[in-house]
Scaffold this motif. Structure first.
Motif, PDB file in Angstrom:
ATOM      1  N   ASP A 178      11.187 -29.996 -35.035  1.00  0.00           N
ATOM      2  CA  ASP A 178      11.023 -31.421 -34.762  1.00  0.00           C
ATOM      3  C   ASP A 178       9.932 -31.954 -35.681  1.00  0.00           C
ATOM      4  OD1 ASP A 178      10.526 -33.974 -33.828  1.00  0.00           O
ATOM      5  OD2 ASP A 178      10.394 -33.409 -31.713  1.00  0.00           O
ATOM      6  N   ASP A 179      10.321 -32.789 -36.645  1.00  0.00           N
ATOM      7  CA  ASP A 179       9.366 -33.288 -37.632  1.00  0.00           C
ATOM      8  C   ASP A 179       8.272 -34.155 -37.026  1.00  0.00           C
ATOM      9  OD1 ASP A 179      10.650 -31.974 -39.660  1.00  0.00           O
ATOM     10  OD2 ASP A 179      11.832 -33.709 -40.316  1.00  0.00           O
ATOM     11  N   LEU A 180       8.472 -34.646 -35.807  1.00  0.00           N
ATOM     12  CA  LEU A 180       7.483 -35.526 -35.180  1.00  0.00           C
ATOM     13  C   LEU A 180       6.618 -34.806 -34.148  1.00  0.00           C
ATOM     14  CD1 LEU A 180       9.703 -38.710 -34.610  1.00  0.00           C
ATOM     15  CD2 LEU A 180       8.255 -38.161 -36.573  1.00  0.00           C
ATOM     16  N   ASP A 181       6.823 -33.496 -34.001  1.00  0.00           N
ATOM     17  CA  ASP A 181       6.131 -32.739 -32.951  1.00  0.00           C
ATOM     18  C   ASP A 181       4.891 -32.046 -33.512  1.00  0.00           C
ATOM     19  OD1 ASP A 181       5.328 -31.269 -30.802  1.00  0.00           O
ATOM     20  OD2 ASP A 181       7.055 -29.937 -30.763  1.00  0.00           O
TER      21      ASP A 181
ATOM     22  N   VAL B  31       4.433 -22.982 -47.626  1.00  0.00           N
ATOM     23  CA  VAL B  31       3.328 -22.684 -46.703  1.00  0.00           C
ATOM     24  C   VAL B  31       3.209 -23.761 -45.634  1.00  0.00           C
ATOM     25  CG1 VAL B  31       0.831 -22.324 -46.517  1.00  0.00           C
ATOM     26  CG2 VAL B  31       2.093 -21.407 -48.486  1.00  0.00           C
ATOM     27  N   ILE B  32       3.154 -25.030 -46.050  1.00  0.00           N
ATOM     28  CA  ILE B  32       3.022 -26.147 -45.116  1.00  0.00           C
ATOM     29  C   ILE B  32       4.063 -27.203 -45.453  1.00  0.00           C
ATOM     30  CG2 ILE B  32       1.563 -28.074 -44.369  1.00  0.00           C
ATOM     31  CD1 ILE B  32      -0.835 -26.302 -44.606  1.00  0.00           C
ATOM     32  N   ASN B  33       4.770 -27.651 -44.432  1.00  0.00           N
ATOM     33  CA  ASN B  33       5.744 -28.726 -44.601  1.00  0.00           C
ATOM     34  C   ASN B  33       5.029 -30.050 -44.400  1.00  0.00           C
ATOM     35  OD1 ASN B  33       7.848 -30.529 -44.594  1.00  0.00           O
ATOM     36  ND2 ASN B  33       9.012 -29.528 -42.980  1.00  0.00           N
ATOM     37  N   TRP B  34       4.567 -30.655 -45.485  1.00  0.00           N
ATOM     38  CA  TRP B  34       3.777 -31.892 -45.419  1.00  0.00           C
ATOM     39  C   TRP B  34       4.629 -33.105 -45.063  1.00  0.00           C
ATOM     40  CZ3 TRP B  34      -1.313 -31.536 -45.264  1.00  0.00           C
ATOM     41  CH2 TRP B  34      -1.934 -30.387 -45.791  1.00  0.00           C
ATOM     42  N   LYS B  35       5.938 -32.924 -44.922  1.00  0.00           N
ATOM     43  CA  LYS B  35       6.802 -34.027 -44.517  1.00  0.00           C
ATOM     44  C   LYS B  35       6.839 -34.179 -43.000  1.00  0.00           C
ATOM     45  CE  LYS B  35       9.772 -33.594 -48.589  1.00  0.00           C
ATOM     46  NZ  LYS B  35      11.151 -33.364 -49.097  1.00  0.00           N
ATOM     47  N   GLN B  36       6.228 -33.226 -42.281  1.00  0.00           N
ATOM     48  CA  GLN B  36       6.202 -33.282 -40.831  1.00  0.00           C
ATOM     49  C   GLN B  36       4.890 -33.870 -40.303  1.00  0.00           C
ATOM     50  OE1 GLN B  36       6.803 -29.116 -39.734  1.00  0.00           O
ATOM     51  NE2 GLN B  36       8.951 -29.534 -39.249  1.00  0.00           N
ATOM     52  N   HIS B  37       4.926 -34.352 -39.059  1.00  0.00           N
ATOM     53  CA  HIS B  37       3.702 -34.589 -38.312  1.00  0.00           C
ATOM     54  C   HIS B  37       3.156 -33.207 -37.948  1.00  0.00           C
ATOM     55  CE1 HIS B  37       4.318 -39.001 -37.063  1.00  0.00           C
ATOM     56  NE2 HIS B  37       5.279 -38.709 -37.934  1.00  0.00           N
ATOM     57  N   LEU B  38       1.914 -32.946 -38.262  1.00  0.00           N
ATOM     58  CA  LEU B  38       1.392 -31.600 -38.058  1.00  0.00           C
ATOM     59  C   LEU B  38      -0.107 -31.638 -37.792  1.00  0.00           C
ATOM     60  CD1 LEU B  38      -0.246 -30.555 -40.906  1.00  0.00           C
ATOM     61  CD2 LEU B  38       2.095 -30.810 -41.766  1.00  0.00           C
ATOM     62  N   GLN B  39      -0.612 -30.482 -37.340  1.00  0.00           N
ATOM     63  CA  GLN B  39      -2.048 -30.332 -37.185  1.00  0.00           C
ATOM     64  C   GLN B  39      -2.487 -29.030 -37.834  1.00  0.00           C
ATOM     65  OE1 GLN B  39      -3.524 -29.156 -33.163  1.00  0.00           O
ATOM     66  NE2 GLN B  39      -1.473 -29.733 -32.470  1.00  0.00           N
ATOM     67  N   ILE B  40      -3.673 -29.069 -38.429  1.00  0.00           N
ATOM     68  CA  ILE B  40      -4.297 -27.904 -39.038  1.00  0.00           C
ATOM     69  C   ILE B  40      -5.591 -27.637 -38.290  1.00  0.00           C
ATOM     70  CG2 ILE B  40      -5.408 -27.016 -41.128  1.00  0.00           C
ATOM     71  CD1 ILE B  40      -3.467 -28.751 -42.738  1.00  0.00           C
ATOM     72  N   GLN B  41      -5.809 -26.385 -37.900  1.00  0.00           N
ATOM     73  CA  GLN B  41      -7.026 -26.010 -37.202  1.00  0.00           C
ATOM     74  C   GLN B  41      -7.782 -24.974 -38.027  1.00  0.00           C
ATOM     75  OE1 GLN B  41      -6.203 -24.792 -33.171  1.00  0.00           O
ATOM     76  NE2 GLN B  41      -4.896 -26.556 -32.756  1.00  0.00           N
ATOM     77  N   SER B  42      -9.115 -25.103 -38.045  1.00  0.00           N
ATOM     78  CA  SER B  42      -9.926 -24.167 -38.815  1.00  0.00           C
ATOM     79  C   SER B  42     -11.383 -24.259 -38.379  1.00  0.00           C
ATOM     80  CB  SER B  42      -9.821 -24.470 -40.316  1.00  0.00           C
ATOM     81  OG  SER B  42     -10.670 -23.601 -41.061  1.00  0.00           O
TER      82      SER B  42
ATOM     83  N   PHE C  57      -2.350 -35.742 -16.776  1.00  0.00           N
ATOM     84  CA  PHE C  57      -3.813 -35.715 -16.803  1.00  0.00           C
ATOM     85  C   PHE C  57      -4.391 -35.126 -18.085  1.00  0.00           C
ATOM     86  CE2 PHE C  57      -2.837 -35.907 -12.262  1.00  0.00           C
ATOM     87  CZ  PHE C  57      -3.696 -36.920 -11.860  1.00  0.00           C
ATOM     88  N   TRP C  58      -3.531 -34.641 -18.996  1.00  0.00           N
ATOM     89  CA  TRP C  58      -4.027 -34.077 -20.251  1.00  0.00           C
ATOM     90  C   TRP C  58      -4.432 -35.210 -21.188  1.00  0.00           C
ATOM     91  CZ3 TRP C  58      -0.728 -31.594 -24.654  1.00  0.00           C
ATOM     92  CH2 TRP C  58      -1.579 -30.929 -25.551  1.00  0.00           C
ATOM     93  N   HIS C  59      -5.640 -35.122 -21.714  1.00  0.00           N
ATOM     94  CA  HIS C  59      -6.178 -36.176 -22.582  1.00  0.00           C
ATOM     95  C   HIS C  59      -5.301 -36.406 -23.810  1.00  0.00           C
ATOM     96  CE1 HIS C  59      -9.193 -38.706 -24.491  1.00  0.00           C
ATOM     97  NE2 HIS C  59      -9.143 -37.955 -25.571  1.00  0.00           N
ATOM     98  N   PHE C  60      -4.669 -35.342 -24.314  1.00  0.00           N
ATOM     99  CA  PHE C  60      -3.827 -35.446 -25.510  1.00  0.00           C
ATOM    100  C   PHE C  60      -2.344 -35.527 -25.165  1.00  0.00           C
ATOM    101  CE2 PHE C  60      -7.666 -33.101 -26.718  1.00  0.00           C
ATOM    102  CZ  PHE C  60      -8.140 -33.939 -27.714  1.00  0.00           C
ATOM    103  N   GLY C  61      -2.016 -35.741 -23.889  1.00  0.00           N
ATOM    104  CA  GLY C  61      -0.632 -35.771 -23.454  1.00  0.00           C
ATOM    105  C   GLY C  61      -0.122 -37.164 -23.187  1.00  0.00           C
ATOM    106  N   GLY C  62       0.832 -37.243 -22.255  1.00  0.00           N
ATOM    107  CA  GLY C  62       1.374 -38.537 -21.868  1.00  0.00           C
ATOM    108  C   GLY C  62       2.641 -38.939 -22.577  1.00  0.00           C
ATOM    109  N   THR C  63       3.215 -38.025 -23.387  1.00  0.00           N
ATOM    110  CA  THR C  63       4.449 -38.349 -24.099  1.00  0.00           C
ATOM    111  C   THR C  63       5.523 -37.310 -23.766  1.00  0.00           C
ATOM    112  OG1 THR C  63       3.973 -37.004 -26.064  1.00  0.00           O
ATOM    113  CG2 THR C  63       3.062 -39.253 -26.006  1.00  0.00           C
ATOM    114  N   GLU C  64       6.758 -37.610 -24.172  1.00  0.00           N
ATOM    115  CA  GLU C  64       7.846 -36.648 -23.964  1.00  0.00           C
ATOM    116  C   GLU C  64       7.598 -35.367 -24.739  1.00  0.00           C
ATOM    117  OE1 GLU C  64      11.892 -37.815 -24.436  1.00  0.00           O
ATOM    118  OE2 GLU C  64      11.564 -39.804 -23.576  1.00  0.00           O
ATOM    119  N   ARG C  65       7.088 -35.480 -25.968  1.00  0.00           N
ATOM    120  CA  ARG C  65       6.858 -34.284 -26.784  1.00  0.00           C
ATOM    121  C   ARG C  65       5.732 -33.439 -26.212  1.00  0.00           C
ATOM    122  NH1 ARG C  65       8.676 -37.906 -30.716  1.00  0.00           N
ATOM    123  NH2 ARG C  65      10.408 -37.048 -31.929  1.00  0.00           N
TER     124      ARG C  65
END
Length: 259
Positions: free
Chosen positions: A30-33, A58-69, A147-155
């Motif tokens: 899912d490119d938006l997930d 390595v990374i699909n920059w066409k997607q919505h994504l998150q990088i953690q480090s 109740f999740w601060h980063f939630g509230g959506t279908e995804r």
């Protein structure tokens, strides 16, 4: 442990990893997930990472994504690559905590046992007739999502459902048999999405849930860690009470969105 030597062995390892690592990438459909499209990155030499991260393999920059480090020095690299790929990025820094025994094994130089409070980190007792320790069911995902601060959506709800199905979860069931406090584990190995319904705030329930979660996961051999928002002083105090170790530096997340 097998020590790899020479370019031939390294190429063989790369071929093997390319064959087997995509099991995790198959979820990134899912490119938006951005919840699932997650990359955990650490570079021994961050100055050489631009070309590697810029590769579409390595990374699909066409997607919505998150990088953690744990490396804030990646910020300029990520910003530059997002710009090249015509996107935008939001950089967030949080506090990273590691459970006491995990830190003792992995980073003993950080331990300051002389200044620990005398108690063992155990939470105060709760009414065990009223509250029953249990695990979450997938039908509870909507409650967690609410109740999740980063939630509230279908995804975000679908992501929570996958976490509940796949990883250990912990909760306290209230008098009505529904969760009143909970904590999950996500696909990065972090303890996440902890919460308590407002009706039961101030009773130490989340402390009890997370303590039970830590003890159970330690028995399973998980290295335990979690990041905390710098404004979330309540959870910071809880980590202190549990003797969790505040790691040096900052936990970093980049949320990248193509335009």
């Amino acid at each position: 442990m097998l020590q790899l030597q020479g370019p031939q062995m390294l190429r063989k390892l790369e071929k093997y990893l390319r064959k087997h690592l995509p099991e995790s990438l198959k979820e990134m459909i899912d490119d938006l997930d951005h919840y699932t499209n997650t990359y955990l990155i650490y570079f021994k030499n961050p100055t050489k990472c631009h070309e590697f991260l810029g590769s579409p393999e390595v990374i699909n920059w066409k997607q919505h994504l998150q990088i953690q480090s744990s490396q804030p020095s990646l910020d300029k690299v990520v910003e530059n690559l997002v710009g090249i790929n015509m996107g935008k990025v939001k950089h967030t820094q949080c506090i990273l905590y590691t459970e006491f025994d995990t830190a003792k094994k992995m980073s003993p130089f950080l331990m300051d046992t002389k200044n620990l409070p005398p108690n063992s980190g155990e939470p105060p007792s709760i009414n065990q007739e009223m509250f029953k320790l249990s695990s979450l069911d997938v039908t509870h995902a909507a409650l967690v999502n609410q109740f999740w601060h980063f939630g509230g959506t279908e995804r975000s709800q679908r992501f929570i459902e996958r976490c509940i199905r796949t990883f250990p979860s912990f909760c306290l069931l209230g008098p009505k048999g529904t969760p009143v406090s909970w904590s999950l584990m996500d696909h990065t190995g972090e303890m996440r999405m902890a919460g308590t319904v407002p009706e039961y705030w101030g009773q130490g329930l989340i402390y009890h849930v997370i303590y039970c979660q830590v003890q159970a996961l330690k028995r399973l051999g998980f290295p335990l860690h979690a990041h905390v928002d710098r404004a979330n002083h309540t959870i910071q105090r809880l980590n202190s009470k549990m003797h969790n170790v505040r790691m040096p530096g900052k936990w970093n997340q980049w949320n990248c969105v193509p335009v």
